[in-house]
Every structure is written in C-alpha cells, then in structure tokens.
Design a protein around this motif. Structure first.
Motif, short mmCIF file in Angstrom:
data_model
loop_
_atom_site.label_atom_id
_atom_site.label_comp_id
_atom_site.label_asym_id
_atom_site.label_seq_id
_atom_site.Cartn_x
_atom_site.Cartn_y
_atom_site.Cartn_z
N THR A 48 42.31 31.92 67.59
CA THR A 48 42.83 33.12 66.94
C THR A 48 42.39 34.38 67.66
O THR A 48 43.17 35.32 67.84
N ALA A 49 41.11 34.40 68.09
CA ALA A 49 40.59 35.57 68.80
C ALA A 49 41.29 35.74 70.14
O ALA A 49 41.64 36.86 70.54
N VAL A 50 41.52 34.65 70.83
CA VAL A 50 42.22 34.71 72.12
C VAL A 50 43.67 35.16 71.92
O VAL A 50 44.18 36.00 72.65
N GLU A 51 44.31 34.61 70.90
CA GLU A 51 45.71 34.95 70.61
C GLU A 51 45.85 36.42 70.25
O GLU A 51 46.80 37.09 70.65
N ALA A 52 44.88 36.94 69.49
CA ALA A 52 44.91 38.35 69.11
C ALA A 52 44.81 39.25 70.35
O ALA A 52 45.49 40.27 70.45
N ALA A 53 43.94 38.86 71.30
CA ALA A 53 43.78 39.64 72.52
C ALA A 53 45.06 39.61 73.35
O ALA A 53 45.47 40.62 73.92
#
Length: 227
Positions: A123-128
């Motif tokens: 999720t953190a990678v996707e948000a970035a």
C-alpha cells in the motif's frame, strides 16, 4: 606440553587479538553493506513482485548470490587465496582476510536486504507511485525508509556472522582471536588462551547483537508512531 601463559600476558594477547578481529569485522561489514544493499534492492526490484520485474536478470542474480552464499567460508578462503594475494600482496593476516570476508558477506547481506524491503507494505509503495514519485525516490524514502529497522537488524546479523567467519580464518593464519584460539591456544596446548578467546568471541557477538537490537528499536517507525 607448554606451560600456561601468565594471566597478565593472556590479557595482553587477547586485547591485541580483539582489536584485530574488530578491525576485520568492522571493515568487512561496511563493505558488505555498501555492496549488498544495492544488490538486495536490485534483486527486489527485478523480482516478480518488484517495481521493474525482469525475470531473466533476477534469475541470474539469484543464482550468483545463492552459489556464493552456499560456499563454506573455509573453502572460500582457499579458493580466493590467489585473488587476495594479487589484490593485497599476501593471503595471510587480518587485512588479507577482509577480502574473502567481504565477498562472502555481500550476497548474504543482499538476501537479508531483499527480504527486508519485500516486507514493506505494498500500500505504501502504491501510494508513492500514485503521487508520481520516481523510482529512485520510492526506493530511498519508501522501501529503505520503511525497512530501516529490519536493515539495521540485518547489519547486526551480518556482523555477528562475520565474527564467526573471522574466527574460522584463524585456521590459516588470518589473525585475530581465531588465530589466538587455534594456533596459540589449541595447538599450543594453552587452555587460558583457548578459552579466553572463546569467551571474548562470545562477548563480542552478544554485544553486537544487543547494540543492533537497541538501534533497530530506536529507528522503528512503527514503534515511534505507537509511542
């Protein structure tokens, strides 16, 4: 059978050997991190779950890393003796041992790095990615930033392993506590030097693991957020 070394000399010998061991471990750990960190990130990025999957490259890198990791360190010492002599001028001594220590530790730390960044929330990678962040920024701020506690732990695991590897190098005159334990202690029939070296090696490993555990907790963003 030789007489036991006086305790005053035992402490002096162990002190010098400890400094040599710390020198070997410190330098090889730094070099292992410098080489293994980017290699581990590259392994993750090119893996099927990475930002830039490249199956062919991933398989080649994976095979190289796993093959080097599978070679026993004592064998690696012998195999790399000629290369070490060419690079350093000798294959014996604490400085020479840094070469095989580093070569053996780079793939080891690379796999630990890959495992650490793989655990970062998708999720953190996707948000970035959604915000338009570049790949380099995602690697630096998200992957490495979120995995920093695990990476500190990986450094500790690597350093502890290198303490053991450095001790093994004593079998062929690698210097440090390994040489003191094997040549001066065991082969010289001196129990004080033998068991003194073993105790100091154990203390070094324990202290290294404790220090990295404390550091990992201090930089853990999840613990900081909860606190």
């Amino acid at each position: 059978m030789s007489d036991a070394t006086p305790w005053s000399e035992v402490l002096e010998v162990l002190g010098g050997a400890t400094v040599e061991t710390l020198y070997m471990v410190a330098v090889s750990t730094v070099l292992a991190v410098l080489g293994g960190l980017p290699l581990g990130v590259l392994l993750h990025l090119t893996s099927p779950v990475g930002l830039n999957p490249k199956p062919g490259l991933y398989r080649v890198l994976g095979v190289i890393v796993d093959v080097v990791r599978s070679v026993p360190f004592v064998v690696l010492l012998v195999v790399l003796a000629s290369f070490t002599r060419l690079l350093i001028g000798t294959s014996i001594g604490s400085t020479a041992v840094i070469v095989p220590l580093t070569i053996g530790a780079v793939p080891f730390f690379a796999r630990l790095t890959q495992n650490a960044v793989r655990e970062v929330s998708f999720t953190a990678v996707e948000a970035a990615v959604t915000t338009g962040a570049g790949r380099l920024r995602i690697v630096w701020t998200v992957l490495l930033g979120e995995a920093r506690a695990a990476l500190v732990g990986a450094v500790g695991v690597t350093a502890v392993a290198l303490i053991g590897y450095a001790a093994m190098a004593g079998a062929i005159g690698g210097g440090g506590l390994g040489t003191t334990a094997i040549q001066d202690g065991y082969q010289g029939f001196d129990d004080r030097l033998l068991w003194g070296s073993v105790v100091v090696l154990g203390v070094l490993a324990f202290a290294m693991q404790l220090a990295t555990d404390i550091t990992a907790k201090a930089v853990d963003r999840r613990r900081t957020a909860i606190g």
